[in-house]
Write a protein that holds these residues in place. Structure first.
Motif, PDB file in Angstrom:
ATOM      1  N   GLN A 161      30.985  38.145  67.895  1.00 23.03           N
ATOM      2  CA  GLN A 161      31.132  39.317  67.933  1.00 23.03           C
ATOM      3  C   GLN A 161      29.982  40.146  67.275  1.00 23.03           C
ATOM      4  O   GLN A 161      29.259  39.664  66.409  1.00 23.03           O
ATOM      5  N   PRO A 162      29.418  41.593  67.607  1.00 20.14           N
ATOM      6  CA  PRO A 162      28.517  42.485  67.104  1.00 20.14           C
ATOM      7  C   PRO A 162      28.760  42.793  65.468  1.00 20.14           C
ATOM      8  O   PRO A 162      29.297  43.874  65.473  1.00 20.14           O
ATOM      9  N   GLU A 163      28.432  41.961  64.600  1.00 16.14           N
ATOM     10  CA  GLU A 163      28.730  42.312  63.378  1.00 16.14           C
ATOM     11  C   GLU A 163      27.592  43.812  62.802  1.00 16.14           C
ATOM     12  O   GLU A 163      26.663  43.573  63.603  1.00 16.14           O
ATOM     13  N   HIS A 164      28.175  44.337  62.180  1.00 13.56           N
ATOM     14  CA  HIS A 164      27.088  45.720  61.467  1.00 13.56           C
ATOM     15  C   HIS A 164      26.286  44.826  60.332  1.00 13.56           C
ATOM     16  O   HIS A 164      26.980  44.329  59.364  1.00 13.56           O
ATOM     17  N   LEU A 165      25.073  45.192  60.335  1.00 10.20           N
ATOM     18  CA  LEU A 165      24.052  44.580  59.212  1.00 10.20           C
ATOM     19  C   LEU A 165      24.457  43.177  58.937  1.00 10.20           C
ATOM     20  O   LEU A 165      25.124  42.714  57.971  1.00 10.20           O
ATOM     21  N   PHE A 187      20.811  42.279  54.482  1.00  8.78           N
ATOM     22  CA  PHE A 187      19.641  43.335  54.133  1.00  8.78           C
ATOM     23  C   PHE A 187      19.391  42.979  52.796  1.00  8.78           C
ATOM     24  O   PHE A 187      18.387  43.341  52.303  1.00  8.78           O
ATOM     25  N   ASP A 188      20.319  42.628  52.064  1.00  3.44           N
ATOM     26  CA  ASP A 188      20.001  42.230  50.648  1.00  3.44           C
ATOM     27  C   ASP A 188      18.751  41.271  50.114  1.00  3.44           C
ATOM     28  O   ASP A 188      18.018  41.473  49.621  1.00  3.44           O
ATOM     29  N   ALA A 189      18.926  40.109  51.010  1.00  2.00           N
ATOM     30  CA  ALA A 189      17.718  39.146  50.903  1.00  2.00           C
ATOM     31  C   ALA A 189      16.772  39.854  51.377  1.00  2.00           C
ATOM     32  O   ALA A 189      15.448  39.615  50.790  1.00  2.00           O
ATOM     33  N   TRP A 190      16.528  40.565  52.570  1.00  2.00           N
ATOM     34  CA  TRP A 190      15.576  40.975  53.083  1.00  2.00           C
ATOM     35  C   TRP A 190      14.714  42.217  52.157  1.00  2.00           C
ATOM     36  O   TRP A 190      13.732  42.278  52.078  1.00  2.00           O
TER      37      TRP A 190
END
Length: 232
Positions: A7-11, A209-212
């Motif tokens: 499924q398309p997770e958010h972030l 996003f956290d690692a990015w």
């Protein structure tokens, strides 16, 4: 061809990016009912060192398919969302690049489809981790059935002979159905990496996003390499 269906997770989190990277095709499962209070319209980031939800309000009566869920333009949600995202990236090496991600949020039309936003965000994150795997929506394939039957039919629709399943698939997949149609099932077990997060203890399973936000571009792709593929 190996496919993963998710499924398309958010972030999305690192585990989903890694599973996509290990596949030849990602079938976005948008033709099943939306699950409330899960990861389809929200995910966690660190704000002032604390795991904090980033949430997109939606309009989704019971039984609404994921492809039909729309964002709900309640007052100031975008301002709050942007504020938390900026807080989360504050003090990290990517603070000056957050505008690229914010532009994806800003470009989403009022009342637009949640799946469109999620896939735009996923596409951005995948590109940052140097993942180049094509996507296709299940709603475009018109496959029928439920549970294992649906997954097999999606695999057959794209000519896949291998399905990459998450670890929870061990609890519900009917492997005999896959075997009957010549589709091999491999289970994907992700070993979550650690990295400098600015706090102790390390908080896993956040949005990628956290690692990015904390690592250099060259440090991102190796985070997706820690996994094991198993037949059972």
């Amino acid at each position: 061809m190996r496919v993963t269906i998710h499924q398309p997770e958010h972030l999305p989190w690192l585990g989903l990016l890694a599973k996509v990277a290990a596949s030849d095709l990602w079938i976005i499962l948008d033709s099943v009912p939306y699950r409330k209070n899960y990861f389809q319209n929200r995910n966690r980031v660190l704000v002032n060192g604390q795991p904090t939800w980033l949430t997109v309000p939606v309009t989704a009566p019971f039984g609404t398919l994921i492809r039909d869920v729309r964002m709900c333009e309640v007052p100031s949600w975008r301002r709050r969302y942007r504020g938390r995202l900026i807080q989360a990236v504050s003090g990290t090496r990517s603070a000056d690049r957050v505008g690229d991600l914010l532009s994806v949020i800003d470009a989403a039309p009022p009342g637009g489809f949640l799946a469109d936003l999620n896939l735009d965000l996923a596409d951005y994150l995948l590109s940052q981790f140097d993942v180049k795997v094509p996507m296709m929506r299940s709603s475009e394939l018109h496959a029928t059935g439920t549970k294992s039957e649906l997954i097999v039919n999606l695999c057959r629709a794209v000519g896949a002979d291998e399905y990459l399943a998450g670890p929870s698939g061990r609890d519900y997949l009917d492997l005999d159905v896959f075997a009957e149609h010549g589709v091999t099932v491999r289970f994907f077990d992700f070993d979550h990496p650690t990295y400098a997060q600015g706090r102790d203890p390390f908080v896993p399973c956040l949005s990628a996003f956290d690692a990015w936000s904390r690592l250099t571009p060259a440090e991102l792709p190796p985070l997706l390499s820690g996994y094991r593929l198993r037949d059972v």
